[in-house]
Enzyme design. Structure first.
Site, mmCIF file in Angstrom:
data_model
loop_
_atom_site.group_PDB
_atom_site.id
_atom_site.type_symbol
_atom_site.label_atom_id
_atom_site.label_comp_id
_atom_site.label_asym_id
_atom_site.label_seq_id
_atom_site.Cartn_x
_atom_site.Cartn_y
_atom_site.Cartn_z
ATOM 1 N N ASP A 49 -9.118 5.247 -4.970
ATOM 2 C CA ASP A 49 -9.611 6.573 -5.349
ATOM 3 C C ASP A 49 -8.457 7.546 -5.527
ATOM 4 O O ASP A 49 -7.824 7.964 -4.557
ATOM 5 C CB ASP A 49 -10.553 7.110 -4.259
ATOM 6 N N TYR A 54 -3.988 14.832 -7.562
ATOM 7 C CA TYR A 54 -3.162 14.190 -6.527
ATOM 8 C C TYR A 54 -1.750 13.893 -7.058
ATOM 9 O O TYR A 54 -0.855 13.542 -6.288
ATOM 10 C CB TYR A 54 -3.785 12.884 -6.018
ATOM 11 N N LYS A 79 -10.469 11.715 -11.336
ATOM 12 C CA LYS A 79 -11.331 12.913 -11.400
ATOM 13 C C LYS A 79 -10.712 13.960 -12.317
ATOM 14 O O LYS A 79 -9.483 14.086 -12.373
ATOM 15 C CB LYS A 79 -11.498 13.511 -9.998
ATOM 16 N N HIS A 112 -14.316 16.850 -10.233
ATOM 17 C CA HIS A 112 -13.754 16.973 -8.878
ATOM 18 C C HIS A 112 -14.477 18.024 -8.018
ATOM 19 O O HIS A 112 -14.767 17.786 -6.843
ATOM 20 C CB HIS A 112 -12.260 17.290 -8.968
HETATM 21 P P1 NDP Z 1 -9.247 10.534 5.943
HETATM 22 O O1 NDP Z 1 -10.418 10.823 6.792
HETATM 23 O O2 NDP Z 1 -9.222 9.272 5.172
HETATM 24 O O3 NDP Z 1 -7.955 10.625 6.888
HETATM 25 C C1 NDP Z 1 -6.668 10.415 6.406
HETATM 26 C C2 NDP Z 1 -5.673 10.833 7.501
HETATM 27 O O4 NDP Z 1 -5.846 10.028 8.653
HETATM 28 C C3 NDP Z 1 -4.239 10.683 7.069
HETATM 29 O O5 NDP Z 1 -3.517 11.746 7.665
HETATM 30 C C4 NDP Z 1 -3.820 9.354 7.686
HETATM 31 O O6 NDP Z 1 -2.436 9.389 7.966
HETATM 32 C C5 NDP Z 1 -4.642 9.320 8.961
HETATM 33 N N1 NDP Z 1 -5.088 7.977 9.360
HETATM 34 C C6 NDP Z 1 -5.420 6.928 8.572
HETATM 35 N N2 NDP Z 1 -5.835 5.891 9.314
HETATM 36 C C7 NDP Z 1 -5.769 6.279 10.609
HETATM 37 C C8 NDP Z 1 -6.063 5.654 11.843
HETATM 38 N N3 NDP Z 1 -6.537 4.413 11.873
HETATM 39 N N4 NDP Z 1 -5.875 6.360 12.976
HETATM 40 C C9 NDP Z 1 -5.414 7.633 12.944
HETATM 41 N N5 NDP Z 1 -5.104 8.290 11.820
HETATM 42 C C10 NDP Z 1 -5.294 7.612 10.643
HETATM 43 O O7 NDP Z 1 -9.040 11.828 5.001
HETATM 44 P P2 NDP Z 1 -8.757 12.122 3.471
HETATM 45 O O8 NDP Z 1 -8.994 13.576 3.345
HETATM 46 O O9 NDP Z 1 -7.494 11.568 2.992
HETATM 47 O O10 NDP Z 1 -9.974 11.410 2.695
HETATM 48 C C11 NDP Z 1 -9.905 10.085 2.201
HETATM 49 C C12 NDP Z 1 -9.833 10.067 0.681
HETATM 50 O O11 NDP Z 1 -10.954 10.751 0.120
HETATM 51 C C13 NDP Z 1 -8.638 10.819 0.085
HETATM 52 O O12 NDP Z 1 -7.427 10.118 0.206
HETATM 53 C C14 NDP Z 1 -9.109 11.005 -1.328
HETATM 54 O O13 NDP Z 1 -8.965 9.804 -2.075
HETATM 55 C C15 NDP Z 1 -10.577 11.357 -1.095
HETATM 56 N N6 NDP Z 1 -10.781 12.820 -0.999
HETATM 57 C C16 NDP Z 1 -11.542 13.402 -1.981
HETATM 58 C C17 NDP Z 1 -11.758 14.755 -1.978
HETATM 59 C C18 NDP Z 1 -12.567 15.357 -3.055
HETATM 60 O O14 NDP Z 1 -12.584 16.586 -3.172
HETATM 61 N N7 NDP Z 1 -13.259 14.585 -3.857
HETATM 62 C C19 NDP Z 1 -11.176 15.638 -0.947
HETATM 63 C C20 NDP Z 1 -10.424 14.928 0.063
HETATM 64 C C21 NDP Z 1 -10.259 13.569 0.013
HETATM 65 P P3 NDP Z 1 -1.408 8.246 7.425
HETATM 66 O O15 NDP Z 1 -1.479 8.240 5.937
HETATM 67 O O16 NDP Z 1 -0.085 8.714 7.950
HETATM 68 O O17 NDP Z 1 -1.862 6.952 8.032
#
Ligand code: NDP
Length: 276
Positions: A49, A54, A79, A112
């Site tokens: 995704d 991004y 998006k 988006h």
């Molecule tokens: P998530 O809930 O997926 O959390 C991601 C965060 O958690 C990162 O900081 C990551 O750090 C950390 N993380 C990952 N795995 C673990 C773990 N097992 N334990 C502890 N910390 C962890 O949040 P997102 O907001 O990134 O949402 C996921 C995806 O959804 C996005 O990447 C994007 O593709 C989409 N999205 C879409 C939006 C929209 O408006 N349509 C808005 C926001 C997100 P690290 O990378 O250092 O592991």
């Protein structure tokens, strides 16, 4: 019940979409995002995704092109960004995304955010793209019930997906019901609460029984609700670990306990009140 990383939901137009994928928001263009996508594909993920905003579509496309996994086995979502909304501008933005990704089609193209006064024209352009066969499925993101209702008033095609913030602290039961009634698949962003799920007390206590952490429990709960999950990480060990959610099943009591955590808490912006 999804039982492998490649298990897929069937969208309203019969296209299949994996229940689980990798999110790449805040994954840096270049090595960081390329490694993340490569590790995910190696671990068996088949859905990525991304989004124009991004600023990492090029890296996503490069990692997919360089992988041994055929393009057609990978489900790619991108998006249209807010500043590109409108009919002609969306058509151009789509072409630019394809170009950066180095692809001839997208699996899922989403609006988006529901930009007022713009999203209906944007949707007409996305319907055009779909009819031309350049996106296999189309949908929206961050649309609440009233925005979906408004879009459906004039839409020819019902969005197949609504990607929204969704996790144990933000469950939006009316949106879940509306989506079910209209054949719209919900997809959860921030499914592990930006990482906080890993240490959330109720989730971790449930996870202990299965040798899982709170992030696993949140992801499993989302999947058992029939919602797609796209957790993000740029670390190989977490990319691999987050996908270990197909070897246990939450009981109805555990599901209900997690349901009761809902507190309408948003980590991200409110779709009724954003200014970007
Ligand atoms: P998530 O809930 O997926 O959390 C991601 C965060 O958690 C990162 O900081 C990551 O750090 C950390 N993380 C990952 N795995 C673990 C773990 N097992 N334990 C502890 N910390 C962890 O949040 P997102 O907001 O990134 O949402 C996921 C995806 O959804 C996005 O990447 C994007 O593709 C989409 N999205 C879409 C939006 C929209 O408006 N349509 C808005 C926001 C997100 P690290 O990378 O250092 O592991």
């Amino acid at each position: 019940m999804p039982d492998t990383l490649t298990a897929a939901a069937t969208l309203a137009n019969d296209v299949t979409m994996p229940w689980f994928g990798l999110g790449v928001f805040r994954s840096q263009e270049g090595d960081e995002v390329e490694n993340a996508v490569r590790w995910a594909l190696d671990a068996g993920y088949r859905s990525i995704d991304t989004a124009k905003v991004y600023a990492n579509e090029t890296g996503v496309g490069r990692a997919i092109a360089e992988s041994d996994v055929p393009r057609e086995s990978i489900f790619v979502t991108t998006k249209v960004w807010n500043s590109d909304q409108g009919y002609d501008t969306t058509l151009r933005a789509f072409d630019a995304s394809l170009e950066r990704l180095g692809m001839s089609y997208i699996d899922l193209y989403l609006i988006h955010w529901p930009v007022k006064g713009k999203y209906k024209d944007t949707w007409r352009a996305i319907e055009r793209i779909y009819k031309d066969g350049r996106a296999r499925a189309i949908g929206v993101s961050n649309f609440l019930v009233h925005q979906l209702e408004d879009l459906l008033d004039s839409a020819e095609i019902v969005p197949m997906v609504d990607q929204v913030e969704f996790h144990p602290y933000l469950q939006q039961p009316p949106l879940q019901q509306f989506a079910r009634e209209h054949g719209i698949l919900l997809e959860a962003w921030s499914p592990i609460m930006k990482g906080e799920a890993a240490t959330e007390p109720v989730l971790t206590s449930i996870g202990r029984r299965y040798g899982k952490n709170g992030a696993h429990v949140a992801l499993r709960w989302i999947l058992q609700k029939g919602i797609v999950a796209i957790p993000k990480s740029v670390r190989q060990e977490r990319i691999v670990a987050n996908a270990q959610v197909f070897d246990f099943e939450l009981t109805p009591e555990e599901m209900a306990r997690i349901d009761s955590l809902d507190r309408h808490h948003r980590y991200g912006p409110d779709p009724d009140n954003f200014n970007f």
